[in-house]
Design an enzyme around this catalytic site. Sequence first.
Site, short mmCIF file in Angstrom:
data_model
loop_
_atom_site.label_atom_id
_atom_site.label_comp_id
_atom_site.label_asym_id
_atom_site.label_seq_id
_atom_site.Cartn_x
_atom_site.Cartn_y
_atom_site.Cartn_z
N ASP A 53 0.83 -1.20 0.00
CA ASP A 53 0.00 0.00 0.00
C ASP A 53 0.87 1.27 0.00
O ASP A 53 2.02 1.23 0.43
CB ASP A 53 -0.90 -0.03 1.25
CG ASP A 53 -2.08 0.91 1.12
OD1 ASP A 53 -2.32 1.45 0.02
OD2 ASP A 53 -2.77 1.12 2.14
N HIS A 70 2.68 4.17 -8.90
CA HIS A 70 2.52 2.74 -9.22
C HIS A 70 3.75 2.21 -9.95
O HIS A 70 4.16 1.07 -9.75
CB HIS A 70 1.26 2.52 -10.06
CG HIS A 70 -0.01 2.77 -9.29
ND1 HIS A 70 -0.18 2.32 -8.01
CD2 HIS A 70 -1.15 3.43 -9.62
CE1 HIS A 70 -1.38 2.69 -7.57
NE2 HIS A 70 -1.98 3.37 -8.52
N LEU A 121 12.66 -19.18 -5.24
CA LEU A 121 11.53 -18.42 -4.70
C LEU A 121 10.30 -18.50 -5.62
O LEU A 121 10.44 -18.37 -6.84
CB LEU A 121 11.96 -16.94 -4.56
CG LEU A 121 10.89 -15.95 -4.12
CD1 LEU A 121 10.54 -16.16 -2.65
CD2 LEU A 121 11.37 -14.51 -4.34
C1 FPP Z 1 -1.53 0.71 -3.33
O1 FPP Z 1 -1.28 2.03 -3.52
C2 FPP Z 1 -1.13 -0.08 -4.46
C3 FPP Z 1 -1.92 -0.83 -5.29
C4 FPP Z 1 -3.21 -0.45 -5.84
C5 FPP Z 1 -1.44 -2.14 -5.66
C6 FPP Z 1 0.04 -2.34 -5.76
C7 FPP Z 1 0.54 -2.01 -7.12
C8 FPP Z 1 1.84 -1.98 -7.43
C9 FPP Z 1 2.93 -2.32 -6.47
C10 FPP Z 1 2.26 -1.60 -8.79
C11 FPP Z 1 2.45 -2.79 -9.66
C12 FPP Z 1 1.15 -3.21 -10.10
C13 FPP Z 1 0.84 -4.38 -10.64
C14 FPP Z 1 -0.61 -4.61 -10.93
C15 FPP Z 1 1.84 -5.46 -10.95
P1 FPP Z 1 -2.49 3.01 -3.41
O2 FPP Z 1 -2.80 3.50 -4.78
O3 FPP Z 1 -3.63 2.40 -2.69
O4 FPP Z 1 -1.82 4.14 -2.53
P2 FPP Z 1 -2.56 5.16 -1.59
O5 FPP Z 1 -3.36 4.36 -0.59
O6 FPP Z 1 -1.44 5.91 -0.95
O7 FPP Z 1 -3.40 6.02 -2.47
#
Ligand code: FPP
Length: 227
Positions: free
Chosen positions: A9, A26, A120
């Site tokens: 997150d 992202h 892994l």
């Molecule tokens: C949370 O950040 C992140 C996600 C929605 C998922 C995790 C995604 C990645 C690590 C990028 C790679 C993606 C894929 C699909 C391989 P958030 O947008 O909820 O952050 P915030 O809560 O600070 O707004």
Amino acid sequence: MEHVAIIMDGNGRWAEARGLTRSDGHKAGADNISRIADAARELGLKYLTLYAFSTENWKRPPAEVACLMGLISEITEKRLPDMMKNNIRLRTIGRTSDLPLLARKSLLKCIDETKNNTGLTINIALSYGGRAEIVDAVNKILAEKKTGDKIDEKEFINYLYAPDIPDPDLLIRTSGELRLSNFLLWELSYSEIYVTDTHWPDFDKEALQKAIDSFGKRKRRFGGLNK
Ligand code: FPP
């Protein structure tokens, strides 16, 4: 300790703090997956399950969904040679048939090419929901069993998305929220939970080591008496 699950997150908050777009966040988050995979390998983990896209994430603005879908094919294609070199196997859990064709194709290719790797296992949760997983399991059972026979927990597990993967020892959540967000509801029953305020793109090997060290100090009782 063989299995760590992570709720990645905070990409959005990481980007906002730097005056960048959510897509930049992202992208940085996706880059961090390979760094943490390397760290997990070096620390001797067998399984790393990552919450990359939830059943609820489809409700995000279309441009953000498109960015995340694009990152799936981009990182699986870009990272395939490294995965082969480092003996990493890729798996997915979730309703992956919901993903766009391009993402599905890259994933299938990577899963197939890495299927005999024995180091892994990276297990990525995509279009994943813990409740959806349980409902999907029940529907598989209903379709398969015509009799009214009862089943027990051990047999139920066989209908989940990855019955052969042991339950996570440790759940890590980055960016501070204290909730499960519909992640691995069945599998996390006895996992230890570690939450850090660090946003996912900044979560590095040292942070992973710290989480694992904190796990080492706890006593797991699985509902029984202290040993
Ligand atoms: C949370 O950040 C992140 C996600 C929605 C998922 C995790 C995604 C990645 C690590 C990028 C790679 C993606 C894929 C699909 C391989 P958030 O947008 O909820 O952050 P915030 O809560 O600070 O707004």
